[in-house]
Structure formats: structure tokens, C-alpha cells
Design an enzyme around this catalytic site. Sequence first.
Site, PDB file in Angstrom:
ATOM      1  N   SER A  71       0.808  -1.219   0.000  1.00  0.00           N
ATOM      2  CA  SER A  71       0.000   0.000   0.000  1.00  0.00           C
ATOM      3  C   SER A  71       0.841   1.268   0.000  1.00  0.00           C
ATOM      4  O   SER A  71       0.469   2.264  -0.628  1.00  0.00           O
ATOM      5  CB  SER A  71      -0.939   0.013   1.210  1.00  0.00           C
ATOM      6  OG  SER A  71      -1.866  -1.039   1.131  1.00  0.00           O
ATOM      7  N   HIS A 115       0.925   4.406   4.406  1.00  0.00           N
ATOM      8  CA  HIS A 115       0.223   5.100   3.321  1.00  0.00           C
ATOM      9  C   HIS A 115       0.725   6.539   3.188  1.00  0.00           C
ATOM     10  O   HIS A 115       1.036   7.005   2.083  1.00  0.00           O
ATOM     11  CB  HIS A 115      -1.284   5.123   3.594  1.00  0.00           C
ATOM     12  CG  HIS A 115      -1.905   3.775   3.647  1.00  0.00           C
ATOM     13  ND1 HIS A 115      -3.220   3.580   4.026  1.00  0.00           N
ATOM     14  CD2 HIS A 115      -1.411   2.545   3.378  1.00  0.00           C
ATOM     15  CE1 HIS A 115      -3.503   2.295   3.982  1.00  0.00           C
ATOM     16  NE2 HIS A 115      -2.420   1.643   3.602  1.00  0.00           N
TER      17      HIS A 115
END
Length: 325
Positions: free
Chosen positions: A180, A232
Site C-alpha cells: 500500500s 500510506h
Amino acid sequence: MAAVDIESRRGGVKRNNTSSASTYLMEHTETQWTSWLVPVFVVVNISLFVVVMYLNDCPDRKHTRLVGKCVARFLGRFSFEPLKENPLFGPSASTLKELGALEWTEVVVNHQRWRLITCIWLHAGVIHLLVNMLTLVFIGIRLEQQFGFVRIGILYLLSGFGGSVLSSLFIRNDISVGASGALFGLLGAMLSELITNWTIYTNKAMALLTLLVIIAINLAIGILPHVDNFAHIGGFLVGFLLGFVLLPRPQLEWLVRRSLPGGTRSKSKYKPYQYVLWLVSAVLLVSGFGVALVMLFRGENGNDHCHWCHYLSCVPTSTWDCNGN
């Protein structure tokens, strides 16, 4: 990361809102690359997940008797851990840790710094893998077609590494895996590419608004429990800065003059603001990585320097808290 068709929305904005002249120039004066690196990344991630599940061998693990039966036992040693342990249909946390998951103690205390890279290629379960690979295909293939495998490969790897570094600075008691951070890096690069190549777009506000909404939705998902939003955010910041360095496009006027007969005086390939953004971003990248790595390997806790930052990764509510419950 949410499975949102980011690339198709952005690609649609670009394809439908540029003038016919600029579309012609983009198609006929710039190299259109064949995407092969992103499909290779997808194959590698899936293959590694299969290997992890083979080594996990749920039926042979005695601890499963305490938390429930293996899921999909007809798969044999490829069956999943009980849902009470892993609701994403995947291996145990101990297997992921053994094979390279990110954990502060292993990275800093035991000096296993390779985990900052290996964790990018591991996934917690089928759902986790499926969401990330679909997102990689939607975003990555179009970017690789536009900018080539070298730049997209650098973006992917450095963004994933940056996400791992920031995650290690703020999370100490949990393990982290997944691509991610790298995917958020590609998303951040899409935003900076729009900004640095601002003059080739018409209907700029719509293109910018679309990207910002997608970014906000994906980052908002990161405040749920058991989601490593620091990875992230770190990946996004690295990708955003790298986009200014790696993805500027030449001026349309420069492309036109380049195609004219020899001897024609050419304008500067890039606009002044593109050079400024390139320089500022390069300085921020180098200094940011330097400071973060020094803090990490000195064993400093990022939460000691930012007492509210833990809310960026999990916001407690009446439904859940942020301590694993």
C-alpha cells in the site's frame, strides 16, 4: 488501500479534456512504452503469497486448536488461518514475521533493515492481496505506458521504502506488510504530475478535484483499526515529491520546434516553475530520508515528537478502540 479505479478516472480526464492539438502532440512526439514491469510486480506478489501460504501450513500448526479450525481445509497446507486470527484469509502473523514483515524491534534492535523492503512484497491475506493488485494494475499500467518502467519502478520502490520508514518511526508493537505504501506513492505521483504539467491540461479544476477526492477517500480508510496509515502517508509523500522530479513533461512549444527543420532555435524544454519544483522536491526528499533514517536507527519514537500523530493511523470510536479491540 481502497480498490478505486484511480487511473481510469484520471486517464479519462486527461484524454477527454485536452485540446486536439495537444493530444496529437502527446501521441505522436512522445514515446509510448509497453507496460511489462507492473505485470511482473503483480506476478511476483501473487507468487510470494502462494509461497507464504505453503510455508504457513495451517493444518500443521497446533495453536489453531485454541482459536478455531483452519478455513478452506480442502486446500491442505494452503488453507487459511482461523478467521479469529486473520479475517483477511491469509497466513498467521508469526509466519509473516518470520518471512520479513516490518517490526520495529527486528529493524532497529536486531538490525534487520532488509525488512524495510521485504515487507512491501508480503500480504496479510487474499483480500489484502486482491485489493492491492487491482489498484496496482489500474494505476501502474497507465503510468508505465506514459513514463516508462525505469521511472515507475523507482517510484514504486522508493515510495514503498518511505512508507516502511515512517511506519517504523510511529508503530512499535505491531507488524506491517503490504504494497500500500508503494501504491500510495504512485497516487501521490499522479497528483504532482498533474501540478507540474499543469499547462497541458484544460478543465484543470475537475482533474485536480477528482484526484483530491480519491486521495481523501483512501487516506480516510487508513484511520480504521489494523490499517497502517503511516505507511500510506509516507509512501504518498515520497511519491508526491518524486513526481516533480521524475514526471515533468516538456513544453508543447518545445515539442513543436523539435519537429521543425534543423537550425530552428528551440525554447527551453521545461518551464521555470518545473525546474523550481524539481529542485525543491529533490532537496526535501534527500533531507527527509536522511532525518527519518537517522531518527529510526537511533531508536527514537516518532510519537514523542508528535503527540497527536497517532490519530493519523487510528481514530478510536464507540465501536472500536486502537489497541487491538
